[in-house]
Write a protein that holds these residues in place. Structure first.
Motif, PDB file in Angstrom:
ATOM      1  N   PHE A   1       0.797  -1.228   0.000  1.00 41.85           N
ATOM      2  CA  PHE A   1       0.000   0.000   0.000  1.00 41.85           C
ATOM      3  C   PHE A   1       0.832   1.281   0.000  1.00 41.85           C
ATOM      4  CE2 PHE A   1      -2.433  -3.292   2.327  1.00 41.85           C
ATOM      5  CZ  PHE A   1      -3.451  -3.484   1.395  1.00 41.85           C
ATOM      6  N   GLY A   2       2.123   1.182   0.255  1.00 45.00           N
ATOM      7  CA  GLY A   2       2.984   2.354   0.226  1.00 45.00           C
ATOM      8  C   GLY A   2       2.988   3.120   1.545  1.00 45.00           C
ATOM      9  N   LYS A   3       4.012   3.952   1.709  1.00 46.69           N
ATOM     10  CA  LYS A   3       4.187   4.690   2.963  1.00 46.69           C
ATOM     11  C   LYS A   3       3.208   5.851   3.105  1.00 46.69           C
ATOM     12  CE  LYS A   3       7.720   5.108   5.335  1.00 46.69           C
ATOM     13  NZ  LYS A   3       8.990   5.389   6.037  1.00 46.69           N
ATOM     14  N   GLU A   4       2.560   6.254   2.028  1.00 50.97           N
ATOM     15  CA  GLU A   4       1.563   7.311   2.156  1.00 50.97           C
ATOM     16  C   GLU A   4       0.361   6.830   2.960  1.00 50.97           C
ATOM     17  OE1 GLU A   4       1.681  10.707   0.833  1.00 50.97           O
ATOM     18  OE2 GLU A   4       3.717   9.966   1.105  1.00 50.97           O
ATOM     19  N   ARG A   5       0.016   5.553   2.812  1.00 49.80           N
ATOM     20  CA  ARG A   5      -1.167   5.015   3.482  1.00 49.80           C
ATOM     21  C   ARG A   5      -0.830   4.196   4.723  1.00 49.80           C
ATOM     22  NH1 ARG A   5      -4.825   1.709  -0.277  1.00 49.80           N
ATOM     23  NH2 ARG A   5      -6.191   1.832   1.565  1.00 49.80           N
ATOM     24  N   VAL A   6       0.403   3.780   4.861  1.00 54.31           N
ATOM     25  CA  VAL A   6       0.841   3.060   6.059  1.00 54.31           C
ATOM     26  C   VAL A   6       1.947   3.901   6.672  1.00 54.31           C
ATOM     27  CG1 VAL A   6       1.690   0.886   6.994  1.00 54.31           C
ATOM     28  CG2 VAL A   6       0.297   0.879   4.914  1.00 54.31           C
ATOM     29  N   ARG A   7       1.598   4.691   7.679  1.00 53.99           N
ATOM     30  CA  ARG A   7       2.453   5.787   8.108  1.00 53.99           C
ATOM     31  C   ARG A   7       3.016   5.579   9.509  1.00 53.99           C
ATOM     32  NH1 ARG A   7       1.457   9.911   4.394  1.00 53.99           N
ATOM     33  NH2 ARG A   7       2.759  11.323   5.599  1.00 53.99           N
TER      34      ARG A   7
END
Length: 668
Positions: free
Chosen positions: A395-401
C-alpha cells in the motif's frame, strides 16, 4: 458608533500592485465583524446573548488569511476570528441563531460561541481544549497531500495555547510529514490574564520554528496590507511546494479574554498604546488620506452593514426557542449508518487471532482506497506485534504511516482526515498508551457528530490485557474509560473469526470505534476463518453455550477462562454469552438469557469498581429483577495496578476466583 479617525497613521501601508477594489474589500472585511461585535456587546449587556469572546483589535489577521485562501480550503478558527466566518459569507442570521442556542445555528443548541464547524463553508471550529486543533489541521492537510490537490489549510491559536503539548506534537508531525498547514499564532500578549513572560521564555514564538525544522515568520498583525501580502505570497508558494509554516502575528485584544473577565490586569498605558494601533482605524485613515475612499462611501458601508445586522438579528430573535426530545438527542450521538452485512464465503483456513486481525486489516485497505493506517513503527517494521508486516510493500508509505511518539496529535490527525474524506486506523502500540491520546478521543472524536454533525471515521486499535508478564504499563484492559463516553463504539472480540469480521465492520462504520485486541490471545488462539472479506454486525453478542442453570456474561480473555472452567465443571449447565461489542451492547441477548436461567455471573478482566460489569449488573437489576433467583455476581481482577511477576499476575487475575464464585452462585 462611528470611530474617530486617528490623526496619525502608525503603519507603513505598502499597497504595491494591489488595486482599489482589493483595498476596499479588505477594509469592508474588517468593518463588518467590528460592527457585529459592537452590536453583540450591547446585546450581551441586555442579556440577549450569554457570552462573548471579543476579537476587536485583531480583525486584520482573520481578514487577511481568509482573503487569500480559496473558499474550499479549510480554516480552523478560534474565539476571536469572527471575520473568518463573515469573510466566508455565512448568513448572519445563522451566526446569530448559533449564539442564541437556536435550531438554525450550527449545533442545534448543543454548543455555543464558535465551537462549531460547517462543511458547507469549510470551517472547523475549536474545542475549549485548544491544542488538538493543530492536530486536526495536520489531518486535513494530510488528506490534501494524499489527494495531491495543492490545497492549503490554516489553523489559529493564541500564544497561551502554544504551551500545550498537543501544539508541540502537531507542529512536529507537520514538519516531519511536510504538511501544507499555516499555523497561525495570534500573540495578543495575554493568555486570559497571564502575560507572555509567564507563558514562555523565548523572545518570539516564531523562534520555535527552527527547533521544529519549520519555516517561520513574524508578521505585524494589525497591518492589514502586511498580513494580506505576506500570506498571499506564502500560500502561493505552499501550493507549489507543500510545507508547514509557523506564523506569529503580533497583535492585541482590546477587550477581556471574554467580557466577564474585563481588562483590569492590563496596564492602562498598554491599552492606550495598542488603541492607537487599531487595524481598522489606521487603515481607514490611510484610505482617506490617499483619496482611495470617501467619507460618503464609509457611511454607505456602515449603513449597509447596520441594515444587514438588524435584519438578520430580527430573523434570529423571531426564531422560536429550540425544542428537542430524548429520541432526537440520542439519535445524533452517532452518524446514522445502516451496515450491509457481508457474509463469509469461499475457503477457510486455520489461523491465529493475530493473523485474523492482520488479514482483516489488509482486506479493508484493499476495499477502501481512502483508508490510512497510522501508528508507531507500523510501516517497515510492521508494528511491535507484526500485524502490519508487509503492508508498506502493498500500500505504500503514504497510506501506512509511521508516526512520531505523539498519540494525541495522531488521534487528532485522524479527526482531520475524517473531515477531509478519509478513513483512519490508529494503532496504539499498547492500549495503556492511549492515555496520552485521551483528550482528542473523548472530546473530539466522541462529541463531534453530536455537536455539529461531523462524524469521526476513526478506528483506534488497542492491544490490551494481562497474562503475558508485561507489568503495569503494558497490560491494562481499559475499556471502561471509553464505554462511559457517549459517541464512541467499543469492540472487544475473543476469537479469530470475530476479530476479523468485527474489525471490518468497525472500519466500515463512519463513527469512532475503540477496537480492543487481547495480547494473550494473539498467538494462543486459533480458529477456522474464511479467507475472503466479511463483516459481523456491531452490537450482536454470541451465545457460545446454552443451559438453564446460570448465565455467564463475559468478553475478551474472560470468554476463554469461562470455557476452561466449564470444561472442568461438567455438571454445570450454563448459558455462556460472549458480548463481542460493549458499545452498542446487546441487551436483548442478555435479558433473554437472564429470564431463562435466573442467575447471572458477569466476568471481566478489568478491576471491579467502575467497570462495565457494574453497568450490566444494574441493567439486569432494573429490567429483570423479578426473574432473578440470586443476586447478580460480578467477578473481576484485584483493585491494584497490574503486577509484573508471574505469581503476582496470576493472583491479580480472576481466573481462579471465577471458578469459586461460579460454584457459590450455583449453590445459592
Amino acid at each position: 458608533m462611528k470611530p474617530e479617525i486617528s490623526p496619525n497613521i502608525l503603519f507603513n501601508y505598502d499597497r504595491k500592485d494591489l488595486d482599489n477594489e482589493t483595498l476596499k474589500m479588505l477594509y469592508r472585511g474588517m468593518l463588518k465583524p467590528r460592527m457585529i461585535e459592537e452590536k453583540m456587546l450591547i446585546l450581551l449587556r441586555q442579556g440577549k446573548v450569554s457570552k462573548w469572546f471579543s476579537g476587536i483589535g485583531q480583525e486584520a489577521i482573520s481578514v487577511g488569511i481568509t482573503a487569500v485562501l480559496d473558499k474550499d480550503e479549510y480554516i480552523l478558527p478560534m474565539h476571536r476570528n469572527l471575520a473568518v466566518f463573515t469573510m466566508r459569507d455565512i448568513p448572519l442570521h445563522r451566526l446569530f441563531s448559533q449564539w442564541q442556542g437556536k435550531a438554525n445555528g450550527f449545533t442545534k443548541g448543543r454548543d455555543r460561541s464558535f465551537h462549531f464547524g460547517t462543511q458547507e463553508f469549510h470551517i472547523v471550529g475549536m474545542i475549549s481544549h485548544l491544542g488538538p486543533q493543530f492536530g486536526v489541521a495536520d489531518g486535513i492537510a494530510l488528506a490534501n497531500k494524499l489527494k495531491n490537490n495543492n490545497k492549503v489549510c490554516a489553523v489559529f491559536t493564541g500564544e497561551g495555547g502554544t504551551s500545550e503539548g498537543d501544539i508541540h506534537e502537531a507542529l512536529n508531525v507537520a514538519s516531519v510529514w511536510q504538511l501544507p498547514v499555516l499555523f497561525c499564532v495570534e500573540n495578543n500578549g495575554y493568555g486570559l490574564s497571564t502575560p507572555t513572560n509567564e507563558q514562555y521564555n523565548c523572545e518570539n514564538i516564531a523562534d520555535r520554528g527552527r527547533g521544529y525544522g519549520m519555516e517561520s515568520h513574524i508578521i505585524e498583525g494589525n497591518n492589514i496590507l502586511e498580513v494580506y501580502r505576506a500570506l498571499k505570497e506564502l500560500v502561493e508558494s505552499m501550493r507549489e511546494n507543500p510545507r508547514p509554516i509557523l506564523l506569529e502575528f503580533k497583535t492585541f485584544r482590546m477587550r477581556g479574554h471574554e467580557e466577564a473577565s474585563g481588562t483590569k490586569y492590563v496596564p492602562p498605558a498598554l491599552i492606550d498604546e495598542w488603541g492607537l494601533r487599531d487595524p481598522l482605524h489606521n487603515f481607514e485613515s490611510y484610505l482617506l488620506a490617499e483619496g482611495l475612499i470617501s467619507e460618503e462611501e464609509i457611511e454607505t458601508y456602515r449603513n449597509e452593514f447596520k441594515l444587514e445586522i438588524d435584519e438578520n438579528l430580527e430573523i434570529a430573535f423571531n426564531e422560536p426557542k429550540i425544542e428537542s426530545t430524548v429520541e432526537q438527542e440520542v439519535a445524533d450521538v452517532y452518524q446514522q449508518f445502516t451496515p450491509v452485512e457481508i457474509q463469509p464465503n469461499g475457503e477457510v483456513e486455520n489461523i491465529r487471532f493475530i493473523d485474523a486481525i492482520s488479514q482483516g486489516l489488509k482486506q479493508s485497505m484493499e476495499r477502501h482506497n481512502n483508508l490510512v493506517i497510522m501508528g508507531q513503527d507500523v510501516a517497515e517494521y510492521g508494528g511491535v506485534f507484526k500485524i502490519t508486516e508487509g503492508f508498506v510493500d502493498v500500500f505504500g508509505k503514504e497510506r501506512v504511516r509511521n508516526t512520531p511518539i505523539c498519540e494525541s496529535a495522531i488521534v487528532s490527525a485522524g479527526m482531520g482526515l475524517s473531515i477531509n474524506g478519509y478513513k483512519t486506523v490508529v494503532e496504539m502500540q499498547f492500549a495503556d498508551f492511549v492515555s496520552s491520546g485521551f483528550n482528542p478521543i473523548v472530546n473530539h472524536l466522541a462529541k463531534s457528530h453530536y455537536r455539529w454533525g461531523q462524524n469521526a471515521d476513526v478506528v483506534v486499535r488497542m492491544p490490551c490485557g494481562a497474562g503475558v508478564g508485561a507489568g503495569p504499563f503494558h497490560s491494562q484492559t481499559n475499556e471502561a474509560w471509553f464505554t462511559h463516553t457517549p459517541g464512541l463504539k467499543v469492540v472487544y472480540p475473543a476469537f479469530p473469526y470475530d476479530a476479523k469480521g468485527l474489525l471490518a465492520s468497525a472500519i466500515e462504520d463512519p463513527n469512532p470505534v475503540m477496537y480492543f485486541e487481547h495480547k494473550a490471545l494473539y498467538r494462543s488462539i486459533r480458529q477456522d476463518v474464511p479467507m475472503g472479506y466479511y463483516t459481523i454486525p456491531l452490537g450482536k453478542a454470541a451465545l457460545l453455550r446454552e443451559g438453564n442453570d446460570i448465565s455467564i456474561i463475559t468478553y475478551g480473555a474472560g470468554v476463554h477462562w469461562a470455557l476452561e472452567a466449564l470444561e472442568e465443571m461438567k455438571d454445570l449447565n450454563c448459558d455462556l454469552i460472549d458480548l463481542r461489542t460493549l458499545v452498542p451492547l446487546d441487551v436483548q441477548t442478555i435479558y433473554e438469557s437472564v429470564k431463562k436461567t435466573g442467575k447471572v455471573l458477569i466476568l471481566q478482566e478489568d478491576s471491579l469498581f467502575g467497570g462495565i460489569a457494574s453497568d450490566i449488573s444494574s441493567l439486569i437489576m432494573e429490567k429483570c429483577f423479578e426473574y432473578l433467583d440470586a443476586p447478580v455476581k460480578r467477578v473481576a481482577s484485584l483493585e491494584t495496578p497490574i503486577p509484573f511477576a508471574a505469581a503476582l499476575e496470576a493472583n491479580y487475575l480472576p481466573k481462579e476466583k471465577f471458578k469459586k464464585d461460579l460454584r457459590e452462585l450455583m449453590s445459592y
